[in-house]
Design an enzyme around this catalytic site. Structure first.
Site, PDB file in Angstrom:
ATOM      1  N   HIS A 141     -24.114  -3.032  -5.071  1.00 25.54           N
ATOM      2  CA  HIS A 141     -25.111  -3.268  -6.125  1.00 25.54           C
ATOM      3  C   HIS A 141     -26.010  -4.468  -5.875  1.00 25.54           C
ATOM      4  CE1 HIS A 141     -23.466  -0.418  -9.169  1.00 25.54           C
ATOM      5  NE2 HIS A 141     -22.331  -0.678  -8.544  1.00 25.54           N
ATOM      6  N   LYS A 145     -33.294  -9.194 -19.972  1.00 23.16           N
ATOM      7  CA  LYS A 145     -32.317  -8.973 -18.903  1.00 23.16           C
ATOM      8  C   LYS A 145     -31.663 -10.318 -18.633  1.00 23.16           C
ATOM      9  CE  LYS A 145     -35.906  -7.489 -16.317  1.00 23.16           C
ATOM     10  NZ  LYS A 145     -35.791  -6.279 -15.536  1.00 23.16           N
ATOM     11  N   ARG A 146     -30.583 -10.340 -17.829  1.00 17.96           N
ATOM     12  CA  ARG A 146     -29.985 -11.620 -17.484  1.00 17.96           C
ATOM     13  C   ARG A 146     -31.055 -12.539 -16.898  1.00 17.96           C
ATOM     14  NH1 ARG A 146     -24.292 -12.195 -17.808  1.00 17.96           N
ATOM     15  NH2 ARG A 146     -24.751 -14.240 -16.965  1.00 17.96           N
ATOM     16  N   LYS A 195     -35.035   2.802 -19.185  1.00 17.84           N
ATOM     17  CA  LYS A 195     -34.888   2.908 -20.642  1.00 17.84           C
ATOM     18  C   LYS A 195     -36.227   2.750 -21.342  1.00 17.84           C
ATOM     19  CE  LYS A 195     -30.337   0.981 -20.036  1.00 17.84           C
ATOM     20  NZ  LYS A 195     -29.576  -0.274 -19.950  1.00 17.84           N
ATOM     21  N   THR A 199     -32.144  -0.903 -14.412  1.00 17.08           N
ATOM     22  CA  THR A 199     -31.956   0.315 -15.200  1.00 17.08           C
ATOM     23  C   THR A 199     -32.712   0.225 -16.522  1.00 17.08           C
ATOM     24  OG1 THR A 199     -29.829  -0.644 -15.818  1.00 17.08           O
ATOM     25  CG2 THR A 199     -29.787   1.176 -14.254  1.00 17.08           C
ATOM     26  N   LYS A 210     -35.172 -12.576 -10.785  1.00 15.69           N
ATOM     27  CA  LYS A 210     -35.823 -11.673 -11.755  1.00 15.69           C
ATOM     28  C   LYS A 210     -37.149 -12.256 -12.263  1.00 15.69           C
ATOM     29  CE  LYS A 210     -31.350  -9.805 -13.366  1.00 15.69           C
ATOM     30  NZ  LYS A 210     -31.426  -8.354 -13.107  1.00 15.69           N
TER      31      LYS A 210
HETATM   32  C1  26V Z   1     -21.133 -10.078  -9.038  1.00 11.51           C
HETATM   33  C2  26V Z   1     -20.291 -11.091  -9.340  1.00 11.51           C
HETATM   34  C3  26V Z   1     -19.966 -12.043  -8.296  1.00 11.51           C
HETATM   35  C4  26V Z   1     -18.691 -12.770  -8.616  1.00 11.51           C
HETATM   36  C5  26V Z   1     -18.681 -13.307  -9.999  1.00 11.51           C
HETATM   37  C6  26V Z   1     -18.819 -12.225 -11.029  1.00 11.51           C
HETATM   38  C7  26V Z   1     -19.778 -11.179 -10.631  1.00 11.51           C
HETATM   39  C8  26V Z   1     -20.134 -10.256 -11.572  1.00 11.51           C
HETATM   40  C9  26V Z   1     -20.982  -9.256 -11.246  1.00 11.51           C
HETATM   41  C10 26V Z   1     -21.489  -9.168  -9.978  1.00 11.51           C
HETATM   42  C11 26V Z   1     -22.336  -8.012  -9.699  1.00 11.51           C
HETATM   43  C12 26V Z   1     -23.638  -8.362  -9.153  1.00 11.51           C
HETATM   44  C13 26V Z   1     -24.357  -7.119  -8.793  1.00 11.51           C
HETATM   45  C14 26V Z   1     -25.111  -6.500  -9.924  1.00 11.51           C
HETATM   46  O1  26V Z   1     -24.878  -6.701 -11.095  1.00 11.51           O
HETATM   47  N1  26V Z   1     -26.051  -5.686  -9.546  1.00 11.51           N
HETATM   48  C15 26V Z   1     -26.914  -4.970 -10.446  1.00 11.51           C
HETATM   49  O2  26V Z   1     -26.446  -3.634 -10.510  1.00 11.51           O
HETATM   50  C16 26V Z   1     -27.265  -2.814 -11.338  1.00 11.51           C
HETATM   51  C17 26V Z   1     -26.604  -1.446 -11.395  1.00 11.51           C
HETATM   52  O3  26V Z   1     -26.594  -0.877 -10.149  1.00 11.51           O
HETATM   53  C18 26V Z   1     -28.664  -2.752 -10.768  1.00 11.51           C
HETATM   54  O4  26V Z   1     -29.464  -1.971 -11.626  1.00 11.51           O
HETATM   55  C19 26V Z   1     -29.256  -4.153 -10.658  1.00 11.51           C
HETATM   56  O5  26V Z   1     -30.505  -4.112 -10.028  1.00 11.51           O
HETATM   57  C20 26V Z   1     -28.309  -5.037  -9.861  1.00 11.51           C
HETATM   58  O6  26V Z   1     -28.750  -6.383  -9.881  1.00 11.51           O
END
Ligand code: 26V
Length: 824
Positions: A363, A556-557, A671, A667, A562
């Site tokens: 992701h 968004k976050r 929406k 995403t 971003k």
């Molecule tokens: C990474 C980490 C790293 C360790 C600490 C906790 C944590 C929590 C979440 C993440 C995930 C990061 C990746 C992410 O959220 N990607 C997003 O995924 C969406 C669904 O595919 C996508 O639409 C977004 O563009 C993308 O940033």
């Protein structure tokens, strides 16, 4: 004989009322005399829960007896939002409930808003998991979600004096949607050591001994499909101390306090969701969470398989496990451990099963988000898993060496172990090597992972191991539930709600694009949704906004990639222009409301600074009589799923303006478009495919392309660098104190002026501003704008998460739908 006692679900208004009142008076032991909205919500939820449970039992029974392949979706995040509205719509009884509640003296909307969001996720990744659950159930796929039952979801955001303050989100006080299964538990081991010996036949054996045990308890949540009897299961694990001999002894020997402390230490494992997204920090408790959840889930899956008494070679025809990012990667060595150490399989057979079982979804390509765990930490916490990882690596590197004997450097590049100090385990490589398919989440992103982070692996395994599944969203929640009037309007044109099950049917709306009445209805609905948001803004921000103004939304976050900073600099630019405008020109200016929302990770200082700047700008702009209705700046507190359901249908323009190549998909872009909001965006993530689907005349693209980003970054650092002149004026106004103490924003500006502008804010500023001007002009032309809105909606069919799930099922899982049997 038992059959005759099985309860029948309610269907009429009267039956609904009877059930609701029964629950309030008996289940909740409340007198109707003091039945408030909270009690009415509880009664309604319990009545609907009963309906779901009957389908749920039947679905699980059907799946058990059919013994065909099931999907297990492993995700540390499920950003579910509220459940009641969704349940009412899925069983097609919302009208019955509305009437019933009205009879009892309540308004449906008030009752729905009593529910606490289930906010077990950070952002896009967690919400995607929730949309996938909805689609898998609606398409009748036999599927389970596995996650953690956090006691605290993502923190609640309060804005105090313009700053973000985090407040814990304790959400479990009353949660009718979960069923604790105290009889379904798994003992999960940590620490300890590994014994190795040769058995009687001379075979190497290993076993993991000692250490400490924590108990996992299952909490099950029903996941109903839309207008289908399928009701799947989401199993969330909670942690408890394993009570055994040890505790008992401690207790009796007077060590009461330390026994309670042990208890609490075990419970911290599932206590809190980590609030960073896209930032890896390597905390031991996070690794413990990951293993705890993987071990419990794998044990549960294997236990279910073993009940079928099939041989191990059948495992891969019964089980498909999808890894949502690298967070569940430990499931790979864990399944190997079970197969080899406990079940006695040989390495080759076990490895073959593992690879066929797992699929891995990536992701993000942001380097700071790629998970790595230190070898010493893993050695300490999971000694046997580390050995298994070494074994995987050995087999893998030998394979690479055989195939690329001349490329010695490749070995260190692709090794699962990074030779840093301390050494690190690269989780993305482990996930990739242990899976049969790896996918990205939008076309550009899936191409990028093949040319950047996984380049060598494309050479090693060939391109077929890699695939793309472009993300999607569930049209049930994001159209039908969030925007009921638009859903009804579409249904009236298309002759029913079939499009909610097959979103490509929306294309039929195109033939109505010139129909006058339809166009008016469409605009009226957008306006009504804006009025509703304006009311929310008045209540929560105390600012009056004009619903006729252009609503410009970025929710968004908060993250530098971003580029909320680009947006707020654009707003300041607009403000400066208005300040120097003649009264004559002001009459021609397009009024705008700039709406921001989103949480910053608590330790992400730069993101918090951006929130503060937005609030400071709002304070100045919103009270400036020179500006009046022409510009308002709003920061919406505590953006979450249920607020998104109000915000999404109310936008005219939403911003998806990441530095090209950094947003894997996005995403919310989908929406907004599905709700008739247009988009300003960069050529990034799913924006590119949205453009292809809806047509480039219906989207506002700007900025540099992903392929040029590297060169631009290089040029900033090593060649002469000049700030965009319009942006320079914006910075001057901030530095002169127009928006309060400039010192607070020094680092934000210096990152751009002096430290290389990594996210290319200056490079994209001129084209961003120009595109916003284009939007103003386009919006003034109501007829042109209306056509764009309608055509966008009509062409969004591709972005249903149903399409997405069918693609996973076909290309990665190899599973078929299964409809639960109705009683004869
Ligand atoms: C990474 C980490 C790293 C360790 C600490 C906790 C944590 C929590 C979440 C993440 C995930 C990061 C990746 C992410 O959220 N990607 C997003 O995924 C969406 C669904 O595919 C996508 O639409 C977004 O563009 C993308 O940033």
């Amino acid at each position: 004989a038992w059959r005759k006692f099985t309860p029948k679900p309610f269907s009429t208004t009267e039956e609904f009322e009877k059930e609701t009142v029964r629950h309030i008076e008996t289940t909740l032991a409340r007198s109707l005399y003091n039945c408030d909205e909270a009690a009415a919500y509880a009664g309604t939820a319990l009545a609907f829960r009963d309906r779901l449970v009957l389908d749920w039992n039947k679905t699980q029974q059907t799946q058990t007896f059919a013994d065909q392949k099931r999907i297990y979706y492993l995700s540390l995040e499920f950003l579910m939002g509220r459940a009641l509205d969704n349940a009412m719509l899925n069983v097609d009884k919302k009208d019955v409930a509305r009437e019933g509640l009205d009879d009892l003296g309540f308004r449906m909307e008030d009752i729905i808003s009593q529910e606490h969001d289930a906010a077990l996720g950070n952002g896009g990744l967690g919400r995607l998991a929730a949309c996938f659950l909805d689609s898998m159930a609606s398409l009748n796929y036999p599927a389970w979600g596995y996650g953690l039952r956090y006691r605290y979801g993502i923190f609640k955001q309060e804005i105090v004096d313009g700053y973000q303050v985090e407040v814990p989100d304790y959400w479990l006080d009353f949660n009718p949607w979960e069923f604790p299964r105290h009889d379904i538990t798994v003992d999960v081991q940590f620490y300890g050591n590994v014994n190795r010996w040769q058995d009687d036949e001379g075979k190497q054996q290993s076993s993991w001994e000692g250490g400490e045990i924590v108990k996992a308890i299952a909490f099950d949540v029903p996941i109903p499909g839309y207008k289908t009897p399928t009701c799947n299961n989401l199993r969330l694990w909670g942690s408890k101390a394993a009570s055994g001999e040890f505790d008992f002894q401690k207790f009796n020997s007077g060590e009461y306090e330390s026994s309670v402390a042990d208890q609490q230490r075990a419970e911290t494992i599932s206590a809190v969701l980590y609030p960073n997204d896209n930032l890896e920090r390597g905390k031991e408790l996070r690794l413990k969470q990951q293993y705890f959840w993987c071990a419990a889930s794998l044990y549960d899956i294997v236990r279910r398989f073993k009940k079928s008494k099939r041989p191990w070679k059948d495992f891969t025809s019964q089980v498909a496990i999808q890894l949502n990012d690298t967070h569940p990667t430990l499931a790979i060595p864990e399944l190997l451990r079970i197969l080899i150490d406990i079940e006695g399989l040989e390495w080759d057979e076990a490895w073959n099963i593992v690879q066929k079982t797992f699929g891995y979804t990536n992701h993000t390509v942001l380097p700071e988000a790629l998970e790595k765990w230190s070898v010493p930490l893993m050695q300490h916490l999971l000694p046997r898993h580390l050995q298994i990882i070494y074994d995987i690596n050995l087999h893998f590197l030998q394979f690479v060496e055989r195939n690329f004997p001349k490329d010695r450097e490749m070995l260190s590049r692709v090794s699962i172990i990074e030779e840093s100090s301390p050494q690190m385990v690269r989780m993305a490589y482990l996930a990739l090597i242990g899976s049969h398919k790896v996918n990205g989440v939008a076309e550009l992103h899936s191409d990028l992972i093949k040319t950047t982070i996984f380049k060598d692996f494309v050479k090693i395994y060939g391109p077929d191991k890699f695939t793309n599944v472009t993300n999607g969203i569930t049209p049930r929640r994001w159209l039908h539930q969030a925007n009921p009037r638009l859903s009804e309007l579409i249904a009236s044109k298309l002759g029913g709600h079939e499009f909610l099950k097959d979103l490509t049917l929306l294309h039929k709306l195109e033939s109505f694009v010139d129909e006058k009445e339809f166009r008016k209805d469409f605009r009226d609905i957008k306006y009504a949704n804006k009025v509703r948001l304006a009311k929310h803004i008045k209540e929560h921000n105390g600012v009056t906004v004009n619903p006729a103004a252009l609503f410009d939304v970025q929710v968004k976050r908060i993250h530098e990639y971003k580029r909320q900073q680009l947006n707020i600099f654009g707003v300041i630019h607009r403000y400066l222009q208005l300040k120097s405008m003649s009264a004559e020109d002001k009459k021609k200016a397009q009024p705008r409301v700039s709406i921001f929302g989103g949480k910053a990770a608590p330790g992400y200082w730069m993101a918090k600074t951006v929130i503060h700047l937005v609030n400071q700008v709002g304070k100045v702009v919103n009270s400036d009589p020179d500006v009046g209705d022409l510009l308002k700046v709003i920061f919406l507190e505590d953006y979450n799923v249920s607020k998104a359901e109000i915000i999404t249908p109310a936008s005219d323009i939403s911003e998806h303006i990441s530095t090209a190549g950094t947003e894997a998909s996005g995403t919310s872009n989908m929406k907004f478009c599905l709700n008739g909001g247009l988009i300003i965006g960069t050529c990034d993530g799913a924006n590119i495919e949205i453009t292809r689907e809806i047509g480039e005349q219906n989207i506002f693209l700007f900025g540099n392309l992903a392929e040029d980003v590297e060169d631009l970054r290089h040029a900033h650092l090593y060649e002469k660098y000049e700030l965009d002149p319009q942006l320079a004026k914006v910075f001057e106004s901030i530095r002169s104190g127009t928006f309060g103490d400039a010192g607070q924003f020094g680092a934000l500006l210096n990152g751009i002026v002096e430290h290389g502008d990594y996210y290319l804010v200056s490079d994209d500023f001129a084209s961003y501003v120009k595109t916003q001007e284009l939007i103003d002009e386009s919006f003034k032309n109501t007829e042109e704008w209306t056509s764009k809105m309608i055509l966008s909606v009509a062409r969004m069919g591709f972005f249903s998460s149903d399409r997405c799930i069918d693609e996973y099922a076909e290309a990665i899982w190899n599973v078929e739908p299964l409809v639960p049997k109705e009683d004869e």
